[in-house]
Design a protein around this motif. Structure first.
Motif, PDB file in Angstrom:
ATOM      1  N   VAL A   6     -53.236  20.988  -2.511  1.00 16.33           N
ATOM      2  CA  VAL A   6     -52.456  22.010  -1.818  1.00 16.33           C
ATOM      3  C   VAL A   6     -52.883  22.025  -0.357  1.00 16.33           C
ATOM      4  N   THR A   8     -52.530  23.701   3.221  1.00 15.88           N
ATOM      5  CA  THR A   8     -52.135  25.040   3.668  1.00 15.88           C
ATOM      6  C   THR A   8     -51.952  25.148   5.178  1.00 15.88           C
ATOM      7  N   ARG A   9     -51.967  24.025   5.871  1.00 18.55           N
ATOM      8  CA  ARG A   9     -51.765  24.039   7.317  1.00 18.55           C
ATOM      9  C   ARG A   9     -50.340  24.497   7.659  1.00 18.55           C
ATOM     10  N   LEU A  31     -48.092  24.292   1.316  1.00 18.83           N
ATOM     11  CA  LEU A  31     -48.070  25.752   1.234  1.00 18.83           C
ATOM     12  C   LEU A  31     -48.558  26.312   2.573  1.00 18.83           C
ATOM     13  N   PRO A  32     -47.717  26.301   3.599  1.00 18.18           N
ATOM     14  CA  PRO A  32     -48.159  26.808   4.910  1.00 18.18           C
ATOM     15  C   PRO A  32     -48.537  28.283   4.821  1.00 18.18           C
ATOM     16  N   LEU A  33     -49.778  28.584   5.162  1.00 13.14           N
ATOM     17  CA  LEU A  33     -50.262  29.963   5.073  1.00 13.14           C
ATOM     18  C   LEU A  33     -50.213  30.688   6.407  1.00 13.14           C
ATOM     19  N   TRP A 187     -57.478  22.665  -2.989  1.00  9.74           N
ATOM     20  CA  TRP A 187     -56.845  23.360  -1.869  1.00  9.74           C
ATOM     21  C   TRP A 187     -57.556  22.974  -0.586  1.00  9.74           C
ATOM     22  N   ILE A 189     -58.148  24.106   3.026  1.00  6.59           N
ATOM     23  CA  ILE A 189     -58.050  25.341   3.807  1.00  6.59           C
ATOM     24  C   ILE A 189     -58.665  25.084   5.177  1.00  6.59           C
ATOM     25  N   ALA A 194     -55.948  32.022   7.559  1.00  2.00           N
ATOM     26  CA  ALA A 194     -55.042  31.599   6.497  1.00  2.00           C
ATOM     27  C   ALA A 194     -55.616  31.926   5.121  1.00  2.00           C
ATOM     28  N   LEU A 198     -54.021  34.210   2.301  1.00  2.00           N
ATOM     29  CA  LEU A 198     -53.770  33.767   0.925  1.00  2.00           C
ATOM     30  C   LEU A 198     -54.229  34.823  -0.078  1.00  2.00           C
TER      31      LEU A 198
END
Length: 256
Positions: A6, A8-9, A31-33, A187, A189, A194, A198
């Motif tokens: 995943v 998250t950028r 999954l852009p956070l 993930w 991160i 972010a 989340l």
């Protein structure tokens, strides 16, 4: 089935890493956070960037700051030193034609501590006393770098280049979070903000079991400050790898 990775950028910065992860044979989930937006009023940014030669040093706090600023910089004055926090920002500079062959670029020496504290330790602060320094950042951010430079006698200007926010909860996002948390994944991160976002989103699911599941996910982080945030939020499977996509990829490959 192989667990997913995943990423998250923000979406604009996730594609290159996603491609490299896919080349490892791993499933990739974006999954852009943090959502990145241009400023509604860019007059102050444009005016500040119009006279870069007045500054002895320009510090960019993130790749987003670099991309937003260079939209208004036709040519970088090579005599102006650049300071950045990590390898992602060095890559962003390179995408705009700025590299050590044409500009002095300073960043923290320890890739696991790519933060303001270590950048201040790396800079020759005494040489900046009485000189103009510019910090390009988001609309909000830590004051530590500016305070440290001012304490050393530098005349510091800060300018916002973009704004960011955690995406609002939506039905598709709710479904995606639940699906991801019902399995075990890796993930990536790359921001404390972010990560806190989340946890806020998962809390908004309204089921404490999902928070517990999030705390048990495997997380890879590039900076010690993010690792500290993750530990404080109860993450139990945590890998600190250091700054740069190559270290993130190496950490993924070293997982059992």
């Amino acid at each position: 089935m192989t667990d997913a990775v995943v990423i998250t950028r923000p979406k604009a910065q996730a594609q290159a890493l996603a491609h490299q992860v896919a080349q490892l044979g791993r499933e990739v989930v974006l999954l852009p956070l943090l959502e990145i937006f241009p400023l509604d009023d860019q007059c102050a940014l444009i005016a500040t960037l119009a006279d870069l030669r007045r500054y002895a040093l320009v510090a960019f706090v993130s790749p987003n700051a670099i991309d937003a600023a260079f939209a208004h910089i036709p040519a970088w004055p090579p005599e102006v030193t650049v300071a950045v926090l990590g390898e992602g920002s060095r890559a962003a500079l390179a995408a705009h034609g700025i590299d050590p062959s044409n500009t002095t670029i300073i960043s923290p020496k320890d890739p696991s501590r790519s933060d303001s504290e270590n950048l201040l330790q790396t800079l020759d602060l005494a040489s900046l006393a009485g000189k103009e320094v510019l910090i390009v950042r988001g609309e909000s951010g830590r004051e530590l770098m500016a305070d440290g430079l001012r304490a050393a006698g530098a005349r510091v200007t800060t300018v916002a280049a973009y704004r960011r926010s955690v995406p609002p909860m939506s039905a598709p996002l709710r479904e995606q979070l639940q699906r991801l948390l019902d399995t075990q994944n890796d993930w990536i991160i790359t921001s404390s903000e972010a990560l806190r976002g989340l946890f806020a989103l998962v809390n908004a699911l309204g089921n404490p079991e999902y928070v517990a599941k999030l705390q048990q996910q495997r997380m890879i982080v590039p900076h010690a400050r993010i690792a500290e945030t993750a530990s404080g939020l109860g993450i139990t499977q945590l890998t600190l790898c250091g700054s740069g996509d190559e270290r993130l990829l190496a950490a993924l490959q070293s997982r059992p």
